[in-house]
Each structure stands twice: as structure tokens, then as C-alpha cells.
Motif scaffolding. Structure first.
Motif, short mmCIF file in Angstrom:
data_model
loop_
_atom_site.label_atom_id
_atom_site.label_comp_id
_atom_site.label_asym_id
_atom_site.label_seq_id
_atom_site.Cartn_x
_atom_site.Cartn_y
_atom_site.Cartn_z
N GLY A 169 -5.52 28.48 23.55
CA GLY A 169 -5.11 27.24 22.70
C GLY A 169 -3.65 27.17 23.02
N ILE A 170 -2.90 28.17 22.89
CA ILE A 170 -1.44 28.40 22.97
C ILE A 170 -1.10 27.79 24.53
CG2 ILE A 170 0.51 29.63 23.27
CD1 ILE A 170 -0.99 31.46 20.95
N LYS A 171 -1.66 28.30 25.27
CA LYS A 171 -1.56 27.76 26.81
C LYS A 171 -1.66 26.30 26.95
CE LYS A 171 -0.22 31.23 29.19
NZ LYS A 171 1.37 31.20 30.21
N ASN A 172 -2.55 25.80 26.17
CA ASN A 172 -3.12 24.40 26.35
C ASN A 172 -1.95 23.53 25.35
OD1 ASN A 172 -4.93 24.68 28.35
ND2 ASN A 172 -6.15 24.99 26.85
N GLY A 173 -1.10 24.21 24.54
CA GLY A 173 -0.27 23.35 23.91
C GLY A 173 -0.88 22.87 22.34
N LYS A 174 -1.91 23.58 22.02
CA LYS A 174 -2.52 23.39 20.73
C LYS A 174 -2.06 24.15 19.79
CE LYS A 174 -5.53 20.75 22.71
NZ LYS A 174 -5.67 19.35 22.45
N LYS A 175 -1.68 23.67 18.49
CA LYS A 175 -0.93 24.37 17.62
C LYS A 175 -2.04 25.18 16.78
CE LYS A 175 3.25 22.37 17.48
NZ LYS A 175 4.26 22.96 17.48
N ILE A 176 -3.37 24.97 16.74
CA ILE A 176 -4.35 25.74 16.09
C ILE A 176 -4.44 27.01 16.84
CG2 ILE A 176 -6.06 24.76 17.39
CD1 ILE A 176 -6.17 25.31 13.63
#
Length: 96
Positions: free
Chosen positions: A47-54
Motif C-alpha cells: 500500500g505504501i509503494k502504491n501511494g495509499k495512506k492506509i
């Protein structure tokens, strides 16, 4: 053998480390209890790599749960460090 301050502290550290090890070696770990938080860490990383805050929340929660689950091993590592440092203090020669 004269007892100075560093040798007394070394013996206290070794004793404390051994007592912690003896206490922690009685426990056991379930694999599934570690697999779920590790999966949360992995999904959080994706999720972090895909730019998601969650992703930060999921990775943080997974890391916290994994740290709690592995606290017994962390305590054993800490106790081993206490014992090694105590032995180091016993072997250390007084250098002036």
C-alpha cells in the motif's frame, strides 16, 4: 579475589540475564499468530509503494502486533546481551 564495583555490576547483569532467559524459555510460539501480522506488514508495504495512506496504518498495526508477539524472543535477546556484557565486564582488565 577482591570485589570492585564493575565485577559486582557484571555479576548482577549476568544473573538478571540468566533469570530472564529461564523465564522466557518456558513459552512457545504459534506459527499462525505470527503469519497474520507479517501479512499485514507485507500488505502495508504494498500500500505504501502504491501511494495509499492506509498502507502506513496497516503496516504500523502489523508491526506493532508482530513486536508484541515476538516480545519473548526480544526478551531472550536482551537477556543474552546482558549476559555477554556482564562477561565482558568480568574479563575487562583495569587499564589506567
Amino acid at each position: 579475589m577482591s570485589m570492585d564495583r564493575s565485577k559486582g555490576m557484571a555479576l548482577v547483569l549476568i544473573t538478571a540475564g540468566l533469570l530472564i532467559c529461564l523465564h522466557q524459555l518456558g513459552g512457545h510460539v504459534h506459527l499462525m499468530g505470527l503469519l497474520f501480522p507479517a501479512a499485514m506488514l507485507g500488505l502495508g508495504y504494498v500500500g505504501i509503494k502504491n501511494g495509499k495512506k492506509i498502507g502506513w496504518f496497516i503496516a504500523g498495526l502489523g508491526g506493532l502486533i508482530l513486536t508484541i508477539k515476538l516480545s519473548g524472543f526480544i526478551a531472550i535477546a536482551f537477556a543474552a546481551c546482558l549476559v555477554m556484557y556482564g562477561i565482558h565486564l568480568l574479563k575487562k582488565r583495569n587499564e589506567f
